[in-house]
Design a protein around this motif. Structure first.
Motif, PDB file in Angstrom:
ATOM      1  N   ASP A  52      71.413  16.325  13.272  1.00 55.97           N
ATOM      2  CA  ASP A  52      71.962  17.180  14.323  1.00 55.97           C
ATOM      3  C   ASP A  52      71.643  18.654  14.095  1.00 55.97           C
ATOM      4  OD1 ASP A  52      72.973  14.970  15.599  1.00 55.97           O
ATOM      5  OD2 ASP A  52      74.962  15.124  14.707  1.00 55.97           O
ATOM      6  N   MET A  53      71.642  19.080  12.840  1.00 50.73           N
ATOM      7  CA  MET A  53      71.352  20.484  12.589  1.00 50.73           C
ATOM      8  C   MET A  53      69.887  20.800  12.861  1.00 50.73           C
ATOM      9  SD  MET A  53      72.827  23.316  11.969  1.00 50.73           S
ATOM     10  CE  MET A  53      74.232  23.531  10.859  1.00 50.73           C
ATOM     11  N   GLN A  54      69.006  19.818  12.737  1.00 52.26           N
ATOM     12  CA  GLN A  54      67.617  20.049  13.151  1.00 52.26           C
ATOM     13  C   GLN A  54      67.559  20.406  14.631  1.00 52.26           C
ATOM     14  OE1 GLN A  54      64.304  17.440  11.806  1.00 52.26           O
ATOM     15  NE2 GLN A  54      65.911  16.302  10.732  1.00 52.26           N
ATOM     16  N   VAL A  55      68.278  19.659  15.463  1.00 51.85           N
ATOM     17  CA  VAL A  55      68.314  19.932  16.900  1.00 51.85           C
ATOM     18  C   VAL A  55      68.917  21.306  17.156  1.00 51.85           C
ATOM     19  CG1 VAL A  55      69.250  19.156  19.119  1.00 51.85           C
ATOM     20  CG2 VAL A  55      68.457  17.467  17.439  1.00 51.85           C
ATOM     21  N   HIS A  56      69.995  21.596  16.451  1.00 53.17           N
ATOM     22  CA  HIS A  56      70.687  22.879  16.606  1.00 53.17           C
ATOM     23  C   HIS A  56      69.754  24.026  16.215  1.00 53.17           C
ATOM     24  CE1 HIS A  56      74.117  25.727  16.234  1.00 53.17           C
ATOM     25  NE2 HIS A  56      74.728  24.870  17.027  1.00 53.17           N
ATOM     26  N   HIS A  57      69.104  23.893  15.075  1.00 53.10           N
ATOM     27  CA  HIS A  57      68.176  24.926  14.615  1.00 53.10           C
ATOM     28  C   HIS A  57      66.996  25.088  15.568  1.00 53.10           C
ATOM     29  CE1 HIS A  57      70.347  25.765  11.095  1.00 53.10           C
ATOM     30  NE2 HIS A  57      69.406  25.673  10.173  1.00 53.10           N
ATOM     31  N   ASP A  58      66.503  23.971  16.089  1.00 49.83           N
ATOM     32  CA  ASP A  58      65.343  24.056  16.975  1.00 49.83           C
ATOM     33  C   ASP A  58      65.657  24.876  18.220  1.00 49.83           C
ATOM     34  OD1 ASP A  58      63.948  22.556  15.153  1.00 49.83           O
ATOM     35  OD2 ASP A  58      64.012  20.683  16.316  1.00 49.83           O
ATOM     36  N   GLN A  59      66.895  24.791  18.708  1.00 54.53           N
ATOM     37  CA  GLN A  59      67.239  25.625  19.868  1.00 54.53           C
ATOM     38  C   GLN A  59      67.305  27.097  19.486  1.00 54.53           C
ATOM     39  OE1 GLN A  59      71.151  26.138  22.060  1.00 54.53           O
ATOM     40  NE2 GLN A  59      70.087  24.786  23.517  1.00 54.53           N
ATOM     41  N   ALA A  60      67.773  27.401  18.288  1.00 63.96           N
ATOM     42  CA  ALA A  60      67.788  28.793  17.833  1.00 63.96           C
ATOM     43  C   ALA A  60      66.368  29.349  17.760  1.00 63.96           C
ATOM     44  CB  ALA A  60      68.474  28.905  16.468  1.00 63.96           C
ATOM     45  N   VAL A  61      65.434  28.523  17.291  1.00 60.14           N
ATOM     46  CA  VAL A  61      64.032  28.938  17.253  1.00 60.14           C
ATOM     47  C   VAL A  61      63.531  29.186  18.674  1.00 60.14           C
ATOM     48  CG1 VAL A  61      61.689  28.229  16.671  1.00 60.14           C
ATOM     49  CG2 VAL A  61      63.566  27.747  15.081  1.00 60.14           C
ATOM     50  N   GLU A  62      63.875  28.293  19.593  1.00 55.78           N
ATOM     51  CA  GLU A  62      63.444  28.448  20.984  1.00 55.78           C
ATOM     52  C   GLU A  62      63.976  29.750  21.582  1.00 55.78           C
ATOM     53  OE1 GLU A  62      63.716  26.067  25.285  1.00 55.78           O
ATOM     54  OE2 GLU A  62      64.844  25.349  23.538  1.00 55.78           O
ATOM     55  N   MET A  63      65.261  30.022  21.391  1.00 57.55           N
ATOM     56  CA  MET A  63      65.836  31.255  21.945  1.00 57.55           C
ATOM     57  C   MET A  63      65.202  32.487  21.316  1.00 57.55           C
ATOM     58  SD  MET A  63      69.882  30.599  22.696  1.00 57.55           S
ATOM     59  CE  MET A  63      70.395  30.140  21.041  1.00 57.55           C
ATOM     60  N   SER A  64      64.906  32.412  20.040  1.00 58.82           N
ATOM     61  CA  SER A  64      64.294  33.555  19.350  1.00 58.82           C
ATOM     62  C   SER A  64      62.900  33.831  19.890  1.00 58.82           C
ATOM     63  CB  SER A  64      64.237  33.279  17.848  1.00 58.82           C
ATOM     64  OG  SER A  64      65.538  33.147  17.318  1.00 58.82           O
ATOM     65  N   MET A  65      62.154  32.778  20.170  1.00 64.21           N
ATOM     66  CA  MET A  65      60.813  32.971  20.724  1.00 64.21           C
ATOM     67  C   MET A  65      60.868  33.525  22.146  1.00 64.21           C
ATOM     68  SD  MET A  65      58.631  32.284  18.353  1.00 64.21           S
ATOM     69  CE  MET A  65      59.845  33.191  17.381  1.00 64.21           C
ATOM     70  N   ILE A  66      61.894  33.121  22.895  1.00 67.64           N
ATOM     71  CA  ILE A  66      62.047  33.649  24.255  1.00 67.64           C
ATOM     72  C   ILE A  66      62.301  35.153  24.218  1.00 67.64           C
ATOM     73  CG2 ILE A  66      63.498  33.647  26.329  1.00 67.64           C
ATOM     74  CD1 ILE A  66      64.016  30.654  25.797  1.00 67.64           C
ATOM     75  N   ILE A  67      63.246  35.586  23.377  1.00 68.48           N
ATOM     76  CA  ILE A  67      63.601  37.017  23.388  1.00 68.48           C
ATOM     77  C   ILE A  67      62.469  37.873  22.852  1.00 68.48           C
ATOM     78  CG2 ILE A  67      64.723  37.091  21.111  1.00 68.48           C
ATOM     79  CD1 ILE A  67      65.767  38.958  24.337  1.00 68.48           C
ATOM     80  N   ARG A  68      61.659  37.364  21.955  1.00 74.13           N
ATOM     81  CA  ARG A  68      60.521  38.157  21.463  1.00 74.13           C
ATOM     82  C   ARG A  68      59.535  38.477  22.580  1.00 74.13           C
ATOM     83  NH1 ARG A  68      58.889  38.960  16.377  1.00 74.13           N
ATOM     84  NH2 ARG A  68      56.715  38.424  16.841  1.00 74.13           N
ATOM     85  N   ASP A  69      59.500  37.658  23.607  1.00 74.61           N
ATOM     86  CA  ASP A  69      58.625  37.911  24.755  1.00 74.61           C
ATOM     87  C   ASP A  69      59.311  38.735  25.846  1.00 74.61           C
ATOM     88  OD1 ASP A  69      56.590  36.453  23.575  1.00 74.61           O
ATOM     89  OD2 ASP A  69      57.176  34.576  24.565  1.00 74.61           O
ATOM     90  N   ARG A  70      60.646  38.919  25.720  1.00 77.21           N
ATOM     91  CA  ARG A  70      61.395  39.569  26.797  1.00 77.21           C
ATOM     92  C   ARG A  70      61.911  40.951  26.433  1.00 77.21           C
ATOM     93  NH1 ARG A  70      59.437  37.668  30.648  1.00 77.21           N
ATOM     94  NH2 ARG A  70      61.156  38.397  31.957  1.00 77.21           N
ATOM     95  N   THR A  71      61.619  41.434  25.232  1.00 78.38           N
ATOM     96  CA  THR A  71      62.121  42.736  24.789  1.00 78.38           C
ATOM     97  C   THR A  71      61.038  43.496  24.051  1.00 78.38           C
ATOM     98  OG1 THR A  71      63.820  43.888  23.482  1.00 78.38           O
ATOM     99  CG2 THR A  71      63.015  41.796  22.615  1.00 78.38           C
ATOM    100  N   GLU A  72      61.163  44.822  24.072  1.00 76.06           N
ATOM    101  CA  GLU A  72      60.290  45.679  23.272  1.00 76.06           C
ATOM    102  C   GLU A  72      61.049  46.297  22.104  1.00 76.06           C
ATOM    103  OE1 GLU A  72      57.066  45.952  23.750  1.00 76.06           O
ATOM    104  OE2 GLU A  72      57.182  44.622  25.502  1.00 76.06           O
ATOM    105  N   ASP A  73      62.335  45.953  21.970  1.00 77.21           N
ATOM    106  CA  ASP A  73      63.161  46.535  20.914  1.00 77.21           C
ATOM    107  C   ASP A  73      62.773  45.923  19.569  1.00 77.21           C
ATOM    108  OD1 ASP A  73      66.032  48.083  20.506  1.00 77.21           O
ATOM    109  OD2 ASP A  73      65.782  46.419  19.106  1.00 77.21           O
ATOM    110  N   GLU A  74      62.340  46.755  18.632  1.00 73.98           N
ATOM    111  CA  GLU A  74      61.832  46.243  17.353  1.00 73.98           C
ATOM    112  C   GLU A  74      62.927  45.608  16.502  1.00 73.98           C
ATOM    113  OE1 GLU A  74      58.750  45.757  16.278  1.00 73.98           O
ATOM    114  OE2 GLU A  74      58.217  46.364  18.306  1.00 73.98           O
ATOM    115  N   GLU A  75      64.152  46.116  16.571  1.00 74.97           N
ATOM    116  CA  GLU A  75      65.230  45.535  15.768  1.00 74.97           C
ATOM    117  C   GLU A  75      65.562  44.125  16.267  1.00 74.97           C
ATOM    118  OE1 GLU A  75      69.309  47.042  13.565  1.00 74.97           O
ATOM    119  OE2 GLU A  75      68.724  47.975  15.460  1.00 74.97           O
ATOM    120  N   ILE A  76      65.602  43.951  17.580  1.00 73.63           N
ATOM    121  CA  ILE A  76      65.850  42.623  18.143  1.00 73.63           C
ATOM    122  C   ILE A  76      64.696  41.679  17.821  1.00 73.63           C
ATOM    123  CG2 ILE A  76      66.134  41.302  20.273  1.00 73.63           C
ATOM    124  CD1 ILE A  76      68.605  42.838  19.665  1.00 73.63           C
ATOM    125  N   ARG A  77      63.478  42.178  17.935  1.00 72.12           N
ATOM    126  CA  ARG A  77      62.314  41.339  17.654  1.00 72.12           C
ATOM    127  C   ARG A  77      62.283  40.904  16.186  1.00 72.12           C
ATOM    128  NH1 ARG A  77      57.991  41.108  21.056  1.00 72.12           N
ATOM    129  NH2 ARG A  77      56.516  41.147  19.314  1.00 72.12           N
TER     130      ARG A  77
END
Length: 218
Positions: A52-77
């Motif tokens: 279950d934690m693999q599934v949970h972690h995989d969504q965190a990775v997905e959200m992180s990849m989304i925000i890296r494409d949606r922001t220019e803020d270096e701290e968030i990236r």
């Protein structure tokens, strides 16, 4: 060449090699003499957590990849990169556990069943997040998981709006991950699982504090 005529470089190399051999021997001896945990069963808390934690972690990775494409803020990236790399590595580690234990990656029972069983001794002392319903009808039984609708909204946002949505979703996601890690600590007798769970709690609680600060600034 006799020992007395070795050049300083060769002597240093020999000394380093000897030290490495001695370290390797001591590690092997330690592994042989150390007690070995019995492999958990397929319906154990350890196996359920790993799946279950693999599934949970995989969504965190997905959200992180989304925000890296949606922001220019270096701290968030940078935060997104750290979350993605750490959780992808841990997800691979948990995949490896199941393989070493000789257990299937697919669960023989519904997700999160292990977390809703009573902990040994009765009661686990932790308050865990309640499941929420996915808007498309599938139960999102893992605490802190974003719905598909929320992920679509994150993809549609940009700039500060995307940053705020990401931080709100990831704070809740991390809190759910901490709940899961605390739950397996109450139920596990496997040292590798316990060590990872403690690492998850420490790192994600630290990141929650950082994200709360970043959110307050926006």
């Amino acid at each position: 060449m006799s020992p007395s005529r070795r050049s300083p470089g060769v002597a240093a190399l020999v000394a380093t090699t000897t030290a490495l051999v001695l370290v390797a021997v001591s590690l092997i001896a330690g592994r042989v003499s150390a007690p070995v945990d019995a492999a958990p069963g397929s319906r154990s808390a350890e196996a359920g957590f790993a799946r279950d934690m693999q599934v949970h972690h995989d969504q965190a990775v997905e959200m992180s990849m989304i925000i890296r494409d949606r922001t220019e803020d270096e701290e968030i990236r940078l935060l997104a990169y750290d979350i993605a790399t750490a959780q992808a590595r841990q997800s691979g580690q948990m995949f490896g556990w199941l393989a070493v234990w000789g257990l299937p990656q697919a669960s023989p029972e519904p997700a999160m069943t292990w977390m809703h069983r009573p902990a040994p001794g009765g009661g686990d002392g932790h308050r865990h997040a309640e499941p929420v319903d996915d808007p498309e009808g599938a139960p999102a039984v893992m605490p802190g998981m974003a719905t598909r609708e929320q992920l679509d909204e994150l993809r549609a946002d940009s700039g500060i709006a995307a940053e705020r949505r990401f931080l709100e979703l990831m704070i809740a996601h991390h809190a759910g991950g901490v709940d899961m890690a605390e739950a397996v600590l109450d139920r596990s007798t496997t040292r590798a699982v316990d060590d990872l769970a403690r690492s998850v709690i420490a790192s994600q609680e630290s990141e929650i504090r950082l994200m709360e600060r970043l959110l307050s600034e926006r």
